[in-house]
Design a protein around this motif. Structure first.
Motif, PDB file in Angstrom:
ATOM      1  N   SER A  59      82.228  25.259  20.314  1.00  0.00           N
ATOM      2  CA  SER A  59      83.371  25.547  19.468  1.00  0.00           C
ATOM      3  C   SER A  59      83.258  26.953  18.871  1.00  0.00           C
ATOM      4  CB  SER A  59      83.432  24.486  18.376  1.00  0.00           C
ATOM      5  OG  SER A  59      84.403  24.791  17.448  1.00  0.00           O
ATOM      6  N   VAL A  60      82.051  27.337  18.478  1.00  0.00           N
ATOM      7  CA  VAL A  60      81.846  28.688  17.944  1.00  0.00           C
ATOM      8  C   VAL A  60      82.143  29.719  19.028  1.00  0.00           C
ATOM      9  CG1 VAL A  60      80.149  30.299  17.009  1.00  0.00           C
ATOM     10  CG2 VAL A  60      80.168  27.940  16.215  1.00  0.00           C
ATOM     11  N   GLN A  61      81.667  29.469  20.242  1.00  0.00           N
ATOM     12  CA  GLN A  61      81.904  30.401  21.358  1.00  0.00           C
ATOM     13  C   GLN A  61      83.407  30.532  21.643  1.00  0.00           C
ATOM     14  OE1 GLN A  61      79.238  32.015  23.499  1.00  0.00           O
ATOM     15  NE2 GLN A  61      81.055  33.261  23.737  1.00  0.00           N
ATOM     16  N   PHE A  62      84.101  29.403  21.557  1.00  0.00           N
ATOM     17  CA  PHE A  62      85.545  29.369  21.790  1.00  0.00           C
ATOM     18  C   PHE A  62      86.282  30.270  20.785  1.00  0.00           C
ATOM     19  CE2 PHE A  62      89.626  27.380  20.608  1.00  0.00           C
ATOM     20  CZ  PHE A  62      90.276  27.373  21.831  1.00  0.00           C
ATOM     21  N   TYR A  63      85.954  30.082  19.497  1.00  0.00           N
ATOM     22  CA  TYR A  63      86.586  30.924  18.472  1.00  0.00           C
ATOM     23  C   TYR A  63      86.152  32.384  18.620  1.00  0.00           C
ATOM     24  CZ  TYR A  63      88.226  26.887  15.787  1.00  0.00           C
ATOM     25  OH  TYR A  63      88.871  25.760  15.381  1.00  0.00           O
ATOM     26  N   TRP A  64      84.887  32.557  18.988  1.00  0.00           N
ATOM     27  CA  TRP A  64      84.326  33.908  19.085  1.00  0.00           C
ATOM     28  C   TRP A  64      85.127  34.764  20.064  1.00  0.00           C
ATOM     29  CZ3 TRP A  64      81.236  36.827  16.361  1.00  0.00           C
ATOM     30  CH2 TRP A  64      80.690  37.976  16.946  1.00  0.00           C
ATOM     31  N   ASP A  65      85.444  34.178  21.216  1.00  0.00           N
ATOM     32  CA  ASP A  65      86.155  34.931  22.253  1.00  0.00           C
ATOM     33  C   ASP A  65      87.525  35.403  21.745  1.00  0.00           C
ATOM     34  OD1 ASP A  65      83.962  34.491  23.825  1.00  0.00           O
ATOM     35  OD2 ASP A  65      84.826  32.795  24.912  1.00  0.00           O
ATOM     36  N   PHE A  66      88.127  34.606  20.872  1.00  0.00           N
ATOM     37  CA  PHE A  66      89.415  35.015  20.290  1.00  0.00           C
ATOM     38  C   PHE A  66      89.249  36.087  19.224  1.00  0.00           C
ATOM     39  CE2 PHE A  66      91.148  31.041  21.956  1.00  0.00           C
ATOM     40  CZ  PHE A  66      92.383  31.486  22.393  1.00  0.00           C
ATOM     41  N   ILE A  67      88.403  35.778  18.236  1.00  0.00           N
ATOM     42  CA  ILE A  67      88.417  36.632  17.045  1.00  0.00           C
ATOM     43  C   ILE A  67      87.665  37.947  17.254  1.00  0.00           C
ATOM     44  CG2 ILE A  67      88.696  34.649  15.499  1.00  0.00           C
ATOM     45  CD1 ILE A  67      85.828  35.164  14.543  1.00  0.00           C
ATOM     46  N   SER A  68      86.809  38.009  18.294  1.00  0.00           N
ATOM     47  CA  SER A  68      86.068  39.264  18.491  1.00  0.00           C
ATOM     48  C   SER A  68      86.881  40.287  19.294  1.00  0.00           C
ATOM     49  CB  SER A  68      84.734  38.989  19.184  1.00  0.00           C
ATOM     50  OG  SER A  68      84.951  38.470  20.479  1.00  0.00           O
ATOM     51  N   LYS A  69      88.051  39.857  19.792  1.00  0.00           N
ATOM     52  CA  LYS A  69      88.914  40.787  20.540  1.00  0.00           C
ATOM     53  C   LYS A  69      89.269  41.987  19.670  1.00  0.00           C
ATOM     54  CE  LYS A  69      91.074  38.319  24.254  1.00  0.00           C
ATOM     55  NZ  LYS A  69      91.253  36.862  24.064  1.00  0.00           N
ATOM     56  N   ASN A  70      89.276  43.157  20.296  1.00  0.00           N
ATOM     57  CA  ASN A  70      89.602  44.415  19.608  1.00  0.00           C
ATOM     58  C   ASN A  70      88.622  44.759  18.485  1.00  0.00           C
ATOM     59  OD1 ASN A  70      91.944  44.736  21.210  1.00  0.00           O
ATOM     60  ND2 ASN A  70      92.998  43.288  19.858  1.00  0.00           N
ATOM     61  N   THR A  71      87.422  44.192  18.564  1.00  0.00           N
ATOM     62  CA  THR A  71      86.365  44.624  17.638  1.00  0.00           C
ATOM     63  C   THR A  71      85.218  45.167  18.494  1.00  0.00           C
ATOM     64  OG1 THR A  71      84.983  42.642  17.598  1.00  0.00           O
ATOM     65  CG2 THR A  71      86.923  42.641  16.153  1.00  0.00           C
ATOM     66  N   ILE A  72      84.248  45.725  17.811  1.00  0.00           N
ATOM     67  CA  ILE A  72      83.073  46.280  18.483  1.00  0.00           C
ATOM     68  C   ILE A  72      82.288  45.177  19.209  1.00  0.00           C
ATOM     69  CG2 ILE A  72      81.497  46.031  16.521  1.00  0.00           C
ATOM     70  CD1 ILE A  72      80.616  48.904  17.037  1.00  0.00           C
ATOM     71  N   CYS A  73      82.558  43.929  18.849  1.00  0.00           N
ATOM     72  CA  CYS A  73      81.836  42.780  19.431  1.00  0.00           C
ATOM     73  C   CYS A  73      82.571  42.145  20.618  1.00  0.00           C
ATOM     74  CB  CYS A  73      81.611  41.711  18.369  1.00  0.00           C
ATOM     75  SG  CYS A  73      80.508  42.229  17.045  1.00  0.00           S
ATOM     76  N   GLU A  74      83.697  42.743  21.019  1.00  0.00           N
ATOM     77  CA  GLU A  74      84.474  42.128  22.109  1.00  0.00           C
ATOM     78  C   GLU A  74      83.613  41.957  23.357  1.00  0.00           C
ATOM     79  OE1 GLU A  74      88.212  44.008  22.849  1.00  0.00           O
ATOM     80  OE2 GLU A  74      88.773  42.563  24.400  1.00  0.00           O
ATOM     81  N   ASN A  75      83.761  40.790  23.991  1.00  0.00           N
ATOM     82  CA  ASN A  75      83.024  40.438  25.220  1.00  0.00           C
ATOM     83  C   ASN A  75      81.525  40.252  25.025  1.00  0.00           C
ATOM     84  OD1 ASN A  75      85.320  40.406  26.857  1.00  0.00           O
ATOM     85  ND2 ASN A  75      85.223  42.641  27.110  1.00  0.00           N
ATOM     86  N   SER A  76      81.066  40.204  23.807  1.00  0.00           N
ATOM     87  CA  SER A  76      79.632  39.947  23.595  1.00  0.00           C
ATOM     88  C   SER A  76      79.343  38.456  23.779  1.00  0.00           C
ATOM     89  CB  SER A  76      79.212  40.396  22.200  1.00  0.00           C
ATOM     90  OG  SER A  76      79.948  39.685  21.228  1.00  0.00           O
ATOM     91  N   LYS A  77      78.072  38.188  24.045  1.00  0.00           N
ATOM     92  CA  LYS A  77      77.699  36.795  24.312  1.00  0.00           C
ATOM     93  C   LYS A  77      76.898  36.236  23.143  1.00  0.00           C
ATOM     94  CE  LYS A  77      75.565  33.859  27.801  1.00  0.00           C
ATOM     95  NZ  LYS A  77      76.304  32.754  27.168  1.00  0.00           N
ATOM     96  N   LEU A  78      77.195  34.992  22.805  1.00  0.00           N
ATOM     97  CA  LEU A  78      76.465  34.327  21.723  1.00  0.00           C
ATOM     98  C   LEU A  78      75.284  33.551  22.297  1.00  0.00           C
ATOM     99  CD1 LEU A  78      79.407  32.745  19.675  1.00  0.00           C
ATOM    100  CD2 LEU A  78      78.125  34.809  19.107  1.00  0.00           C
ATOM    101  N   HIS A  79      74.138  33.669  21.652  1.00  0.00           N
ATOM    102  CA  HIS A  79      72.953  32.893  22.057  1.00  0.00           C
ATOM    103  C   HIS A  79      72.537  32.029  20.879  1.00  0.00           C
ATOM    104  CE1 HIS A  79      72.301  35.634  25.534  1.00  0.00           C
ATOM    105  NE2 HIS A  79      72.849  36.516  24.708  1.00  0.00           N
ATOM    106  N   PHE A  80      72.315  30.763  21.159  1.00  0.00           N
ATOM    107  CA  PHE A  80      71.921  29.842  20.090  1.00  0.00           C
ATOM    108  C   PHE A  80      70.475  29.419  20.267  1.00  0.00           C
ATOM    109  CE2 PHE A  80      76.447  29.474  20.645  1.00  0.00           C
ATOM    110  CZ  PHE A  80      76.951  29.370  19.359  1.00  0.00           C
ATOM    111  N   GLU A  81      69.666  29.685  19.269  1.00  0.00           N
ATOM    112  CA  GLU A  81      68.309  29.135  19.295  1.00  0.00           C
ATOM    113  C   GLU A  81      68.270  27.976  18.309  1.00  0.00           C
ATOM    114  OE1 GLU A  81      63.701  30.165  18.138  1.00  0.00           O
ATOM    115  OE2 GLU A  81      65.172  31.778  18.065  1.00  0.00           O
ATOM    116  N   ARG A  82      67.893  26.821  18.811  1.00  0.00           N
ATOM    117  CA  ARG A  82      67.854  25.622  17.962  1.00  0.00           C
ATOM    118  C   ARG A  82      66.446  25.394  17.429  1.00  0.00           C
ATOM    119  NH1 ARG A  82      72.507  22.922  16.235  1.00  0.00           N
ATOM    120  NH2 ARG A  82      74.145  23.694  17.575  1.00  0.00           N
ATOM    121  N   ILE A  83      66.338  25.195  16.139  1.00  0.00           N
ATOM    122  CA  ILE A  83      65.033  24.921  15.530  1.00  0.00           C
ATOM    123  C   ILE A  83      64.947  23.426  15.225  1.00  0.00           C
ATOM    124  CG2 ILE A  83      63.510  25.457  13.572  1.00  0.00           C
ATOM    125  CD1 ILE A  83      64.094  27.931  15.138  1.00  0.00           C
TER     126      ILE A  83
END
Lengths: 114, 223
Positions: A43-67
């Motif tokens: 869900s975070v990745q889904f929102y990320w692809d939308f809201i990061s558009k036209n920012t310096i973070c556009e097309n960046s990939k999210l990595h999740f490390e679970r503790i």
């Protein structure tokens, strides 16, 4: 679902640090999430692809490390990891426990291009 | 083009935490005590708040309520206004929780300086409100008997951040299968020694203990 608010916060923090570092582009975002923090990765990745558009973070990939969630029994000093269900100390059955890890909810680092 | 990794290690919700701190400063400056009332829908948040209002008004304690709702309905804030205390409604526009910014904006409309007690009724939800500090002095959860005894196991996060637990609708205990020992064991794992009050907002049972605890926290009632 509070994933949208969480994702917006990630974007704010990432953009702030990327600009400070004079980055041209952010390629990767590394998040550290404890098992006790509720968040849905997809869900975070889904929102990320939308809201990061036209920012310096556009097309960046999210990595999740679970503790994993590690608990310490304060009665018998047994340390144990929560698999799925919340459970009292597997050694002595006490419910007097302390959380050692699993609370994390951090933006750990970003990978940038200059 | 060079690639490099920048270490950040910042709490994702740090901005909300900062705003929550600012809210706390405003509330403290007004010498007001504040509580954040959380629960699932139907656990009895509004009944609990109304019962508290009615009891404390007799003691001349001045109260204000911030009402969080996901939909633009004023059912809860109307009830509070009818009880004679100022209410500010926050419509979250579908968001599942209140955050510190929303509460800060609501404080602008609240006569905070004249209040002894500020109660914030969060959105009915056991997941999202747990993650967002509001700046209130106490986080309170109302858990009701009909919800079942497994709630601490299913929604651990909300129990972990609590200062007070209210077990409501205790009058229904004879009619429902609710294993109080199992429920309390889950709570104990998550939040050892959590201050707990067992009440019925319908019959009034147990409310006196809660009210004594609350009154002892309100600065203006201390001599």
């Amino acid at each position: 679902m509070h994933e949208l608010s969480v994702t917006e916060s990630v974007l704010d923090i990432a953009c702030k640090y990327a600009e400070e570092a004079q980055a041209k582009k952010v390629t990767d975002i590394y998040l550290v999430i404890g098992k006790l923090s509720s968040i849905v990765d997809d869900s975070v990745q889904f929102y990320w692809d939308f809201i990061s558009k036209n920012t310096i973070c556009e097309n960046s990939k999210l990595h999740f490390e679970r503790i994993p969630a590690t608990l310490l029994c304060t009665e018998c000093d047994q340390q144990y990891t929560l698999e799925n269900d919340l459970m009292p100390c597997p050694n002595c059955g006490s419910a007097k426990v302390r959380v050692l890890s699993g609370d994390e909810f951090n933006l750990d680092s970003i990978e940038i291009q200059r | 083009m060079t690639k490099s990794r920048i270490k950040i290690v910042e709490k994702i919700l740090s901005e909300n935490d900062h705003m929550a701190k600012a809210n706390r400063q405003r509330i403290d400056a007004a010498n007001t005590y504040s509580i954040n009332v959380m629960a699932s829908p139907g656990a009895g948040k509004t009944s609990f708040i109304l019962a508290t209002i009615h009891a404390l008004l007799d003691d001349k304690i001045k109260i204000g309520v911030i009402e969080g709702d996901t939909a633009p309905v004023t059912i809860d804030s109307d009830k509070v206004s009818d009880a004679g205390v100022p209410a500010v409604q926050i419509n979250t526009g579908g968001e599942c929780h209140l955050d510190a910014l929303m509460v800060g904006n609501a404080l602008d409309q609240m006569p905070i300086k004249s209040l002894d007690l500020l109660m914030v009724e969060n959105v009915g939800n056991l997941i999202c409100p747990a993650a967002f500090k509001l700046g209130t002095h106490s986080n309170i959860l109302i858990s009701s008997i009909p919800e079942g005894d497994d709630k601490p196991y299913k929604y651990p996060n909300i129990y972990r951040g609590l200062d007070v637990l209210i077990i409501n609708k205790i009058d229904l205990l004879p009619y429902l299968e609710f294993d109080m020992d199992y429920f309390k064991q889950g709570v104990e794992i998550l939040n050892p020694g959590l201050k707990t009050f067992t009440v019925s907002c319908k019959t009034g049972e147990g409310l006196d203990d809660w009210l004594s605890w609350l009154k002892a926290k309100i600065p203006s009632t201390q001599s």
